[in-house]
Design a protein around this motif. Structure first.
Motif, PDB file in Angstrom:
ATOM      1  N   SER A  71       0.842  -1.188   0.000  1.00  0.00           N
ATOM      2  CA  SER A  71       0.000   0.000   0.000  1.00  0.00           C
ATOM      3  C   SER A  71       0.876   1.235   0.000  1.00  0.00           C
ATOM      4  O   SER A  71       1.976   1.228   0.562  1.00  0.00           O
ATOM      5  CB  SER A  71      -0.908   0.029   1.231  1.00  0.00           C
ATOM      6  N   ALA A 102       0.266   5.268   0.881  1.00  0.00           N
ATOM      7  CA  ALA A 102      -0.635   6.315   1.339  1.00  0.00           C
ATOM      8  C   ALA A 102      -0.114   7.672   0.896  1.00  0.00           C
ATOM      9  O   ALA A 102       1.087   7.948   0.996  1.00  0.00           O
ATOM     10  CB  ALA A 102      -0.756   6.276   2.859  1.00  0.00           C
ATOM     11  N   ASP A 159      -7.350   4.023  -4.891  1.00  0.00           N
ATOM     12  CA  ASP A 159      -8.603   4.464  -4.291  1.00  0.00           C
ATOM     13  C   ASP A 159      -8.424   5.952  -4.001  1.00  0.00           C
ATOM     14  O   ASP A 159      -7.787   6.325  -3.011  1.00  0.00           O
ATOM     15  CB  ASP A 159      -8.884   3.675  -3.016  1.00  0.00           C
ATOM     16  N   LYS A 209      -9.658   7.349  -0.618  1.00  0.00           N
ATOM     17  CA  LYS A 209      -8.812   7.034   0.540  1.00  0.00           C
ATOM     18  C   LYS A 209      -7.367   7.479   0.340  1.00  0.00           C
ATOM     19  O   LYS A 209      -6.545   7.338   1.249  1.00  0.00           O
ATOM     20  CB  LYS A 209      -8.838   5.530   0.811  1.00  0.00           C
ATOM     21  N   LYS A 210      -7.061   7.975  -0.854  1.00  0.00           N
ATOM     22  CA  LYS A 210      -5.695   8.409  -1.184  1.00  0.00           C
ATOM     23  C   LYS A 210      -4.701   7.270  -1.009  1.00  0.00           C
ATOM     24  O   LYS A 210      -3.659   7.409  -0.350  1.00  0.00           O
ATOM     25  CB  LYS A 210      -5.290   9.624  -0.346  1.00  0.00           C
ATOM     26  N   LEU A 211      -5.031   6.146  -1.601  1.00  0.00           N
ATOM     27  CA  LEU A 211      -4.180   4.968  -1.522  1.00  0.00           C
ATOM     28  C   LEU A 211      -3.926   4.391  -2.901  1.00  0.00           C
ATOM     29  O   LEU A 211      -4.801   4.414  -3.768  1.00  0.00           O
ATOM     30  CB  LEU A 211      -4.839   3.891  -0.655  1.00  0.00           C
TER      31      LEU A 211
END
Length: 127
Positions: free
Chosen positions: A20, A22, A72, A75-77
């Motif tokens: 992931s 972020a 996403d 969600k800023k991911l």
């Protein structure tokens, strides 16, 4: 935008991991995002990239069919799902982003056009 990658670890060959990344900042959905990796003693290389909306993805031949990049924006991911991992996938994985637009997608395969980088997360695949 600032980036922070996580999700690396030790996995056996044939296993899976999901990385992931972020993003911190208000303009994430205007960034084209990529994953790169650097194996010990090797140059950093392109792995995958995804466009701003997430509906176009690009892969290095070495990971095509095994890795999936997605994002996403709410969600800023950004994710990198890695399946059927091989020992040669062992590397430090970096997420990167750029707000630049290029007409040709081939530019997004090159690390030079990315101006924001995460700190890297180590993936080790044992045989």
């Amino acid at each position: 935008v600032q980036l922070q990658a996580c999700g690396g670890g030790l996995v056996q060959a044939g296993g899976s991991l999901r990385l992931s990344c972020a993003a911190y900042g208000r303009t994430f959905n205007s960034y084209f995002m990529g994953w790169f990796r650097q194996a010990p003693g090797e140059e950093r290389e392109f792995v995958a990239a995804v466009n701003w909306s997430g509906d176009s993805t690009y892969y290095a031949d070495s990971v095509k069919g095994r890795f999936t990049i997605s994002r996403d924006n709410a969600k800023k991911l950004v994710y990198l799902q890695m399946n059927n991992l091989k020992p040669e996938d062992t590397a430090v994985y970096f997420c990167a982003g750029t707000p630049r637009y290029y007409y040709s997608s081939t530019y997004y395969y090159t690390e030079e056009i990315y101006d924001t980088w995460g700190q890297g997360t180590l993936v080790t695949v044992s045989s």
